[in-house]
Motif scaffolding. Structure first.
Motif, PDB file in Angstrom:
ATOM      1  N   VAL A 127      -2.741   9.055   8.485  1.00  0.00           N
ATOM      2  CA  VAL A 127      -3.709   9.720   9.349  1.00  0.00           C
ATOM      3  C   VAL A 127      -4.953   9.980   8.510  1.00  0.00           C
ATOM      4  O   VAL A 127      -4.859  10.261   7.312  1.00  0.00           O
ATOM      5  N   ALA A 128      -6.142   9.873   9.130  1.00  0.00           N
ATOM      6  CA  ALA A 128      -7.398  10.129   8.436  1.00  0.00           C
ATOM      7  C   ALA A 128      -8.005  11.437   8.928  1.00  0.00           C
ATOM      8  O   ALA A 128      -7.806  11.829  10.082  1.00  0.00           O
ATOM      9  N   VAL A 129      -8.767  12.101   8.052  1.00  0.00           N
ATOM     10  CA  VAL A 129      -9.454  13.330   8.433  1.00  0.00           C
ATOM     11  C   VAL A 129     -10.840  13.343   7.820  1.00  0.00           C
ATOM     12  O   VAL A 129     -11.067  12.817   6.717  1.00  0.00           O
ATOM     13  N   TYR A 130     -11.781  13.930   8.563  1.00  0.00           N
ATOM     14  CA  TYR A 130     -13.132  14.144   8.061  1.00  0.00           C
ATOM     15  C   TYR A 130     -13.495  15.593   8.332  1.00  0.00           C
ATOM     16  O   TYR A 130     -13.231  16.111   9.423  1.00  0.00           O
ATOM     17  N   LEU A 131     -14.088  16.257   7.343  1.00  0.00           N
ATOM     18  CA  LEU A 131     -14.447  17.661   7.473  1.00  0.00           C
ATOM     19  C   LEU A 131     -15.938  17.813   7.773  1.00  0.00           C
ATOM     20  O   LEU A 131     -16.777  17.274   7.043  1.00  0.00           O
ATOM     21  N   LEU A 132     -16.237  18.534   8.841  1.00  0.00           N
ATOM     22  CA  LEU A 132     -17.623  18.903   9.145  1.00  0.00           C
ATOM     23  C   LEU A 132     -17.945  20.189   8.392  1.00  0.00           C
ATOM     24  O   LEU A 132     -17.261  21.194   8.568  1.00  0.00           O
ATOM     25  N   SER A 133     -18.993  20.157   7.564  1.00  0.00           N
ATOM     26  CA  SER A 133     -19.329  21.304   6.708  1.00  0.00           C
ATOM     27  C   SER A 133     -20.807  21.646   6.829  1.00  0.00           C
ATOM     28  O   SER A 133     -21.575  21.510   5.863  1.00  0.00           O
ATOM     29  N   PRO A 134     -21.244  22.107   7.996  1.00  0.00           N
ATOM     30  CA  PRO A 134     -22.680  22.298   8.230  1.00  0.00           C
ATOM     31  C   PRO A 134     -23.340  23.312   7.311  1.00  0.00           C
ATOM     32  O   PRO A 134     -24.492  23.117   6.902  1.00  0.00           O
ATOM     33  N   ILE A 162     -10.975  15.277  13.191  1.00  0.00           N
ATOM     34  CA  ILE A 162     -12.163  16.002  12.756  1.00  0.00           C
ATOM     35  C   ILE A 162     -11.813  17.482  12.639  1.00  0.00           C
ATOM     36  O   ILE A 162     -11.273  18.070  13.577  1.00  0.00           O
ATOM     37  N   ARG A 163     -12.087  18.068  11.487  1.00  0.00           N
ATOM     38  CA  ARG A 163     -11.843  19.488  11.279  1.00  0.00           C
ATOM     39  C   ARG A 163     -13.119  20.142  10.746  1.00  0.00           C
ATOM     40  O   ARG A 163     -13.935  19.487  10.105  1.00  0.00           O
ATOM     41  N   ARG A 164     -13.275  21.423  11.031  1.00  0.00           N
ATOM     42  CA  ARG A 164     -14.435  22.173  10.564  1.00  0.00           C
ATOM     43  C   ARG A 164     -14.065  22.970   9.317  1.00  0.00           C
ATOM     44  O   ARG A 164     -13.099  23.736   9.322  1.00  0.00           O
ATOM     45  N   ALA A 165     -14.868  22.779   8.278  1.00  0.00           N
ATOM     46  CA  ALA A 165     -14.794  23.597   7.063  1.00  0.00           C
ATOM     47  C   ALA A 165     -16.238  23.933   6.745  1.00  0.00           C
ATOM     48  O   ALA A 165     -16.904  23.201   6.000  1.00  0.00           O
ATOM     49  N   PRO A 166     -16.780  25.013   7.351  1.00  0.00           N
ATOM     50  CA  PRO A 166     -18.220  25.284   7.275  1.00  0.00           C
ATOM     51  C   PRO A 166     -18.788  25.176   5.865  1.00  0.00           C
ATOM     52  O   PRO A 166     -19.868  24.633   5.654  1.00  0.00           O
ATOM     53  N   ARG A 167     -18.047  25.700   4.905  1.00  0.00           N
ATOM     54  CA  ARG A 167     -18.411  25.543   3.498  1.00  0.00           C
ATOM     55  C   ARG A 167     -17.257  24.853   2.772  1.00  0.00           C
ATOM     56  O   ARG A 167     -16.117  24.907   3.211  1.00  0.00           O
ATOM     57  N   TRP A 168     -17.575  24.229   1.647  1.00  0.00           N
ATOM     58  CA  TRP A 168     -16.516  23.527   0.932  1.00  0.00           C
ATOM     59  C   TRP A 168     -15.482  24.479   0.369  1.00  0.00           C
ATOM     60  O   TRP A 168     -14.365  24.071   0.054  1.00  0.00           O
ATOM     61  N   SER A 194      -8.002  25.622   2.492  1.00  0.00           N
ATOM     62  CA  SER A 194      -7.171  26.203   3.557  1.00  0.00           C
ATOM     63  C   SER A 194      -7.123  25.300   4.785  1.00  0.00           C
ATOM     64  O   SER A 194      -6.072  25.159   5.426  1.00  0.00           O
ATOM     65  N   VAL A 195      -8.246  24.660   5.122  1.00  0.00           N
ATOM     66  CA  VAL A 195      -8.274  23.768   6.293  1.00  0.00           C
ATOM     67  C   VAL A 195      -7.346  22.582   6.076  1.00  0.00           C
ATOM     68  O   VAL A 195      -6.557  22.216   6.959  1.00  0.00           O
ATOM     69  N   LEU A 196      -7.419  21.972   4.910  1.00  0.00           N
ATOM     70  CA  LEU A 196      -6.569  20.812   4.637  1.00  0.00           C
ATOM     71  C   LEU A 196      -5.103  21.211   4.490  1.00  0.00           C
ATOM     72  O   LEU A 196      -4.202  20.473   4.928  1.00  0.00           O
ATOM     73  N   LEU A 197      -4.838  22.362   3.895  1.00  0.00           N
ATOM     74  CA  LEU A 197      -3.452  22.816   3.760  1.00  0.00           C
ATOM     75  C   LEU A 197      -2.828  23.045   5.127  1.00  0.00           C
ATOM     76  O   LEU A 197      -1.665  22.655   5.369  1.00  0.00           O
ATOM     77  N   ASN A 198      -3.559  23.664   6.033  1.00  0.00           N
ATOM     78  CA  ASN A 198      -3.035  23.885   7.389  1.00  0.00           C
ATOM     79  C   ASN A 198      -2.740  22.568   8.088  1.00  0.00           C
ATOM     80  O   ASN A 198      -1.713  22.431   8.762  1.00  0.00           O
ATOM     81  N   LEU A 199      -3.615  21.595   7.918  1.00  0.00           N
ATOM     82  CA  LEU A 199      -3.393  20.286   8.537  1.00  0.00           C
ATOM     83  C   LEU A 199      -2.177  19.602   7.931  1.00  0.00           C
ATOM     84  O   LEU A 199      -1.366  19.003   8.650  1.00  0.00           O
TER      85      LEU A 199
END
Length: 263
Positions: A35-42, A78-84, A89-94
């Protein structure tokens, strides 16, 4: 009878938005279901002063890549991680949600990127999740091109000479695209048309930089087969297409440095 739980692999896409010659992607797919993931970090992008047209280019290439991955049954999430700082935590949850065995990523070398990846690696390894990192952006591992006394070069021409000698001795090979995998019961996420804080550019600007690997490859072929002979004489004239016009595609990883080298 005990039910066998299939462990999955996660490819974390960053500045490598391509299907072909993508070291981490191919390695992940070869190991098992992927599975692939990309983080949106505005918030991070704003801090780095990334331009709206740059973010729009990423989104358009993600859309093209999602279609290509879909043909191989590889979902793109697609997951949101506003800041790096939010990435661990975002990747660990996934990873917990999908029972991920290992996370695959291509190395990035900026100071903030290095700190982010170190934090992610520490967080995941504490949970027993393997992190596999690959040389992909560069032709040589940083710090591996040294003088005979083991020190760094201070003159570029000498550094270049050693690099050329290495390439003539052993040209880095291209990595094959991953094979089609069995369908997973996981749907790809929709790629957003825009990200808050980054206005969508007008069509005239977007049309200057079409998305996708096909366009990047077309530009590379055109430059290497025709324009490269006139590069020396035309590169300094803005009114002429004297350069490869590949920089945006290289920065986003829509085409690789190895593909350019082989061309």
């Amino acid at each position: 009878m005990n039910r066998v739980v299939t462990k999955m692999q996660l490819i974390w896409l960053r500045s490598d938005l391509r299907l072909h010659d993508n070291t981490a992607l191919t390695a992940a797919a070869a190991r098992g279901p992927c599975v692939a993931v990309y983080l949106l970090s505005p918030e991070q992008w704003l801090e780095h002063d990334d331009a709206p047209c740059k973010v729009d280019f990423w989104l358009r290439n993600l859309r093209a890549l999602s279609r290509e991955l879909g043909q191989l049954n590889i979902p793109l999430l697609i997951r949101r991680a506003p800041r790096w700082d939010d990435a661990p935590s975002v990747l660990l949850n996934l990873c917990r949600q999908l029972r991920i065995e290992a996370v695959y990523l291509n190395e990035e070398y900026g100071i903030h990127e290095s700190r982010r990846d170190a934090a992610v690696t520490q967080s995941l390894k504490a949970e027993g999740i393997e992190v596999r990192r690959y040389l992909d952006q560069l032709l040589f591992k940083p710090g591996s091109v040294l003088t005979r006394t083991g020190t760094y070069f201070q003159v570029f021409s000498q550094f270049r000479k050693v690099c050329y000698e290495r390439l003539h001795h052993s040209l880095p090979g291209l990595v094959r695209a991953p094979h089609k995998q069995a369908p997973l019961n996981i749907a790809s996420d929709a790629i957003p048309a825009s990200v808050d804080g980054f206005a969508t550019p007008d069509e005239n600007l977007r049309n200057l930089w079409p998305a996708g690997e096909t366009e990047a490859r077309h530009r590379l072929d055109s430059f290497s087969e025709v324009q490269i002979e006139r590069y020396q004489s035309e590169r300094d004239f803005p009114a002429k297409p004297g350069t490869s016009q590949l920089s945006a595609y290289l920065v986003a990883g829509v085409i690789s440095v190895r593909q350019c080298l082989h061309a």
